[in-house]
Design an enzyme around this catalytic site. Structure first.
Site, PDB file in Angstrom:
ATOM      1  CD  GLU A 163      -3.015  -1.163   2.317  1.00 52.16           C
ATOM      2  OE1 GLU A 163      -2.859  -0.396   3.316  1.00 52.16           O
ATOM      3  OE2 GLU A 163      -3.656  -2.237   2.077  1.00 52.16           O
ATOM      4  CG  ASN A 204      -0.298  -7.013  -1.782  1.00 57.34           C
ATOM      5  OD1 ASN A 204      -0.831  -7.862  -2.887  1.00 57.34           O
ATOM      6  ND2 ASN A 204      -0.936  -7.020  -0.615  1.00 57.34           N
ATOM      7  CG  HIS A 240      -9.642  -5.966  -0.106  1.00 57.34           C
ATOM      8  ND1 HIS A 240      -9.712  -7.072   0.704  1.00 57.34           N
ATOM      9  CD2 HIS A 240      -8.562  -5.834   0.351  1.00 57.34           C
ATOM     10  CE1 HIS A 240      -8.813  -7.786   1.454  1.00 57.34           C
ATOM     11  NE2 HIS A 240      -7.859  -6.888   1.073  1.00 57.34           N
ATOM     12  CD  GLU A 269      -4.248  -8.123   1.039  1.00 57.54           C
ATOM     13  OE1 GLU A 269      -5.068  -7.640   1.593  1.00 57.54           O
ATOM     14  OE2 GLU A 269      -3.220  -7.844   1.403  1.00 57.54           O
ATOM     15  CG  ASP A 271     -12.383  -9.272   0.869  1.00 59.53           C
ATOM     16  OD1 ASP A 271     -12.308  -8.460   0.247  1.00 59.53           O
ATOM     17  OD2 ASP A 271     -12.167  -9.488   2.164  1.00 59.53           O
TER      18      ASP A 271
HETATM   19  C1  XIL Z   1      -6.110  -7.210   8.006  1.00 61.63           C
HETATM   20  C2  XIL Z   1      -6.433  -8.575   8.635  1.00 61.63           C
HETATM   21  O1  XIL Z   1      -7.266  -9.678   8.029  1.00 61.63           O
HETATM   22  C3  XIL Z   1      -7.056  -8.238  10.032  1.00 61.63           C
HETATM   23  O2  XIL Z   1      -7.291  -9.340  10.955  1.00 61.63           O
HETATM   24  C4  XIL Z   1      -6.452  -6.974  10.936  1.00 61.63           C
HETATM   25  O3  XIL Z   1      -6.993  -6.451  11.700  1.00 61.63           O
HETATM   26  C5  XIL Z   1      -6.369  -5.925   9.714  1.00 61.63           C
HETATM   27  O4  XIL Z   1      -5.542  -6.207   8.391  1.00 61.63           O
HETATM   28  N1  XIL Z   1      -5.075  -5.133   3.183  1.00 61.63           N
HETATM   29  C6  XIL Z   1      -3.983  -6.047   3.825  1.00 61.63           C
HETATM   30  C7  XIL Z   1      -4.025  -6.910   4.945  1.00 61.63           C
HETATM   31  O5  XIL Z   1      -2.685  -5.964   3.186  1.00 61.63           O
HETATM   32  O6  XIL Z   1      -2.931  -7.015   5.665  1.00 61.63           O
HETATM   33  C8  XIL Z   1      -5.485  -6.553   5.744  1.00 61.63           C
HETATM   34  O7  XIL Z   1      -5.401  -7.642   6.688  1.00 61.63           O
HETATM   35  C9  XIL Z   1      -6.635  -6.202   4.857  1.00 61.63           C
HETATM   36  C10 XIL Z   1      -6.339  -5.062   4.022  1.00 61.63           C
END
Ligand code: XIL
Length: 349
Positions: A163, A204, A240, A269, A271
């Protein structure tokens, strides 16, 4: 006895016929010996299919059973982050990360390690002090070197920097950027490469699935890093997604342009959240998005795999961070497959 044996044989034959006809014979249409797993389906395309997981969930045996069987790549959701691995300066703790790496190894799964340099989930000792550039550079180098060495040979890849950009394509004003300038990214990649020359090294981020200013910033940075010979293998598209913001229709062409630079890409990641309550219509749309994003990855040669950000709504991070939203994953809170699971199977078949 012979009668029982005959009955058993008959029952087995009936089940075999039902399976051959594609009828689910178990309580849930989960992977059975007759049905290939998501990982096996992905492998037929030379891809992996992974899930994130987190340490507290590992005592849930119904959960770990599916985690250990459907997936061939695992990402620790928190266990390798800075707050977990270096809670005091110079004091390293591998407990959480090791637990997940060991579990993955027992299940013959690879590990996408996550993450070395981020602005979030940092320990207090790091964020509460004013550092000079020289001090912070030394702290960062030591953290990266120590952690990557510890997991050397045990992980497939590292999300080295997470990020780094804002949505408008400018550098995010993190502790790292403000103190060290943009060069911290190339430095982090070089230190990670020195510590484990075989790990695939990624940058990422989220909101880079569609073309736009943020993904353009990655494209420009990737090109520049390549031209300067900085060790670096791929871009992780967090993916996401949220139904209310629309599907990123340029995902495939965006993945392709990074392949054009000779880089791997991965959906890291995934979802697809929605405003609650869920409905059949929303779950059907969600399934369609899972199908589309899978097809997009399969259509791009160097899109190496897909990881969902845990596999069940029971352990999704969404409800805690986006109030009123959720139901984002392919398995529901009871660990039953949702329409999205079937859509994934179809897209991979
Ligand atoms: C999230 C975890 O899933 C949670 O358990 C934690 O509280 C916060 O982080 N982007 C990312 C991940 O790169 O590391 C994050 O993971 C979600 C968003």
């Amino acid at each position: 006895m012979p009668r029982n044996t005959t009955r058993l044989r008959l029952a087995g034959a009936v089940a075999a016929v039902l399976v051959a006809a594609g009828v689910a014979t178990g309580p849930a249409a989960q992977a059975s010996p007759e049905q290939p797993t998501l990982a096996q389906l992905a492998q037929r395309h030379g891809r992996y299919f992974g899930s994130a997981t987190d340490n507290p969930e590992l005592t849930d045996t119904a959960y770990t059973k599916i985690l250990g069987s459907e997936f061939d790549m695992i990402t620790p959701g928190n266990g390798m982050k800075w707050y977990a691995t270096e809670p005091q300066q110079g004091v390293f703790d591998w407990t959480a990360g090791d637990q997940i790496v060991d579990l993955a190894r027992r299940n013959h799964q690879r590990v996408r390690a996550h993450t070395l340099v981020w602005h979030s989930q940092l320990p207090g000792w790091l964020t509460s002090k004013q550092w000079t550039a020289a001090e912070l550079r030394a702290v960062l180098k030591k953290h990266i070197t120590t952690e990557v060495r510890h997991y050397r040979g045990k992980v497939y890849s590292w999300d080295v920097v997470n990020e780094a950009f804002n949505d408008d394509g400018s550098y995010r004003e993190t502790l790292w950027y403000k103190t060290l300038g943009p060069g911290y990214i190339a430095d982090a990649l070089r230190w990670a490469h020195q510590a484990d020359p075989h790990a695939r090294l990624y940058l990422n981020d989220y909101n880079i699935e569609a073309t736009g200013p943020k993904s353009d910033a990655y494209y420009a940075l990737a090109k520049d890093l390549r031209a300067r010979g900085v060790p670096f293998d791929g871009i992780g598209f967090q993916t996401h997604l949220a139904l209310q913001y629309g599907y990123p229709t340029t995902l495939k062409e965006n993945l392709s342009r990074f392949s054009g630079l000779g880089l791997d890409t991965a959906l890291t990641e995934v979802d697809v959240r929605m405003q609650l309550p869920a409905s059949d219509a929303k779950l059907a749309e969600q399934a369609d998005w899972y199908r589309q994003l899978t097809e997009a990855c399969l259509a791009v040669r160097r899109c190496v795999g897909i990881t969902i950000w845990d596999y069940t709504d029971k352990y999704s991070w969404i409800p805690a961070v986006f109030p009123g939203e959720g139901a984002a994953l392919p398995w529901d809170e009871q660990l039953h497959p949702k329409p999205a699971y079937q859509a994934l199977r179809e897209a991979l078949s």
